[in-house]
Design a protein around this motif. Sequence first.
Motif, PDB file in Angstrom:
ATOM      1  N   LEU A  67       0.625  -1.322  -0.149  1.00  0.00           N
ATOM      2  CA  LEU A  67       0.055   0.073  -0.052  1.00  0.00           C
ATOM      3  C   LEU A  67       1.015   1.188  -0.007  1.00  0.00           C
ATOM      4  O   LEU A  67       0.504   2.487   0.101  1.00  0.00           O
ATOM      5  N   ARG A  68       2.036   1.253  -0.036  1.00  0.00           N
ATOM      6  CA  ARG A  68       3.211   2.140   0.007  1.00  0.00           C
ATOM      7  C   ARG A  68       3.083   2.839  -1.639  1.00  0.00           C
ATOM      8  O   ARG A  68       2.981   2.256  -2.535  1.00  0.00           O
ATOM      9  N   ASP A  69       3.367   4.091  -1.624  1.00  0.00           N
ATOM     10  CA  ASP A  69       3.778   4.920  -2.812  1.00  0.00           C
ATOM     11  C   ASP A  69       4.690   5.820  -2.798  1.00  0.00           C
ATOM     12  O   ASP A  69       5.126   6.214  -1.325  1.00  0.00           O
ATOM     13  N   GLU A  70       4.902   6.835  -3.754  1.00  0.00           N
ATOM     14  CA  GLU A  70       6.196   7.707  -3.333  1.00  0.00           C
ATOM     15  C   GLU A  70       5.736   8.852  -2.424  1.00  0.00           C
ATOM     16  O   GLU A  70       6.653   9.509  -2.105  1.00  0.00           O
ATOM     17  N   ASN A  71       4.624   8.972  -2.205  1.00  0.00           N
ATOM     18  CA  ASN A  71       4.102  10.040  -1.433  1.00  0.00           C
ATOM     19  C   ASN A  71       3.424   9.649   0.105  1.00  0.00           C
ATOM     20  O   ASN A  71       3.043  10.390   0.832  1.00  0.00           O
ATOM     21  N   PHE A  72       3.341   8.193   0.268  1.00  0.00           N
ATOM     22  CA  PHE A  72       2.678   7.724   1.370  1.00  0.00           C
ATOM     23  C   PHE A  72       3.459   6.551   1.725  1.00  0.00           C
ATOM     24  O   PHE A  72       3.620   5.682   0.867  1.00  0.00           O
ATOM     25  N   THR A  73       3.850   6.197   2.846  1.00  0.00           N
ATOM     26  CA  THR A  73       4.378   4.915   3.326  1.00  0.00           C
ATOM     27  C   THR A  73       3.740   4.567   4.651  1.00  0.00           C
ATOM     28  O   THR A  73       2.984   4.960   5.202  1.00  0.00           O
ATOM     29  N   VAL A 206       6.614  13.926  12.486  1.00  0.00           N
ATOM     30  CA  VAL A 206       8.100  13.646  12.575  1.00  0.00           C
ATOM     31  C   VAL A 206       9.016  14.211  11.506  1.00  0.00           C
ATOM     32  O   VAL A 206       8.964  14.187  10.418  1.00  0.00           O
ATOM     33  N   TYR A 207      10.252  14.717  12.127  1.00  0.00           N
ATOM     34  CA  TYR A 207      11.080  15.540  11.211  1.00  0.00           C
ATOM     35  C   TYR A 207      12.131  14.497  10.834  1.00  0.00           C
ATOM     36  O   TYR A 207      12.856  13.660  11.421  1.00  0.00           O
ATOM     37  N   CYS A 208      12.257  14.400   9.395  1.00  0.00           N
ATOM     38  CA  CYS A 208      13.033  13.417   8.785  1.00  0.00           C
ATOM     39  C   CYS A 208      13.353  13.884   7.360  1.00  0.00           C
ATOM     40  O   CYS A 208      12.762  14.693   6.902  1.00  0.00           O
ATOM     41  N   ASP A 209      14.827  13.383   7.041  1.00  0.00           N
ATOM     42  CA  ASP A 209      15.248  13.705   5.726  1.00  0.00           C
ATOM     43  C   ASP A 209      14.431  13.073   4.453  1.00  0.00           C
ATOM     44  O   ASP A 209      14.510  13.724   3.339  1.00  0.00           O
ATOM     45  N   ARG A 210      13.794  12.095   4.889  1.00  0.00           N
ATOM     46  CA  ARG A 210      13.189  11.438   3.666  1.00  0.00           C
ATOM     47  C   ARG A 210      11.778  10.518   4.094  1.00  0.00           C
ATOM     48  O   ARG A 210      11.979  10.239   5.462  1.00  0.00           O
ATOM     49  N   LEU A 211      10.795  10.314   3.166  1.00  0.00           N
ATOM     50  CA  LEU A 211       9.669   9.459   3.646  1.00  0.00           C
ATOM     51  C   LEU A 211      10.043   7.924   3.518  1.00  0.00           C
ATOM     52  O   LEU A 211       9.532   7.302   2.538  1.00  0.00           O
TER      53      LEU A 211
END
Length: 310
Positions: A67-73, A206-211
């Motif tokens: 169910l993941r995609d480039e905009n949601f994980t 959540v502060y993060c450099d990537r999803l």
Amino acid sequence: MKRDLLKGGEVGHFFRGNLHCHSNRSDGLVDPEEVVGAYREAGYHFICLSDHFEAEYGWQITDTRPLRDENFTTLVGAELSSAPWEERDAYWVTAAGVPLDFEAPPVDDHAGAIRRAAECGAFVIMLHPGLNNLPLAAVDGLPALDTVHAVEIYNHNLAVAAHPDGANGAYMLDGLLEKGYRLLVNAGDDAHFGHPSDRFGGWVEVYCDRLDPEALLRSLKAGRYYSTQGPSFRELLLDGAQLRVETSEAYAISLNGSGDRWQSGQERTSEDGGPITRADFDLAPFRGSYGRVTVVDIAGRRAWSNPIWP
């Protein structure tokens, strides 16, 4: 020396996520695809679908990777219990980041699953301690408590449903912090999709450099996030014993601890009752203990920082 408590000096973005919700793979009412779709459409960037990992549901971990995609994980996870549910001092956790082949515990060692989840690298959150009025006096005997990373301070489903007073976990969080546990804060929905208001009411930024699931887990464990019902933290900057807090428009910004330091609590509001967006606090009275910041907006919604240990 200045320390950025919110972002840790990293370059990244805030990603909105919910770490406590259920599908019909356990006691929720809709398919995992519908749960993920609802959170995606509501503007979230990730969820942990925390279906109950129990015998009655076949000791299954819900696989949300497709169910993941480039905009949601998604973070693969589950809700574990420390004991059979009928036991007075049972407690529950979300274990975010467990493997799909996670093994069922022996019948007499539910808490062993919590310990194994932490050893596998999961982020472990004690959930809704107010649901069964888990007594603070019992914590010294609770199995696997030393593996817990965070405590759920707010459970949205309980707040709007049949057990509103059980939604508040601050008594357990502050009690454990006062005992010396180094714990973080969490807010979650506990959505079962049983009624329209049981979701989108408590989340983490959540502060993060990537999803990315592993990157999100690292940020969660490092405390680079805040929990909220709506208000935003923009900055938590520690400079010696001085703390600068910048937020979205708020009615009040408060710094408090517990125990014998309650009289050191500090609150900032505007003189005319209008919104404020900044507060400066002296952390010196909290040295040797902890303080945590709560933001309240004009509608009464709150945001919570993680604890600060001066």
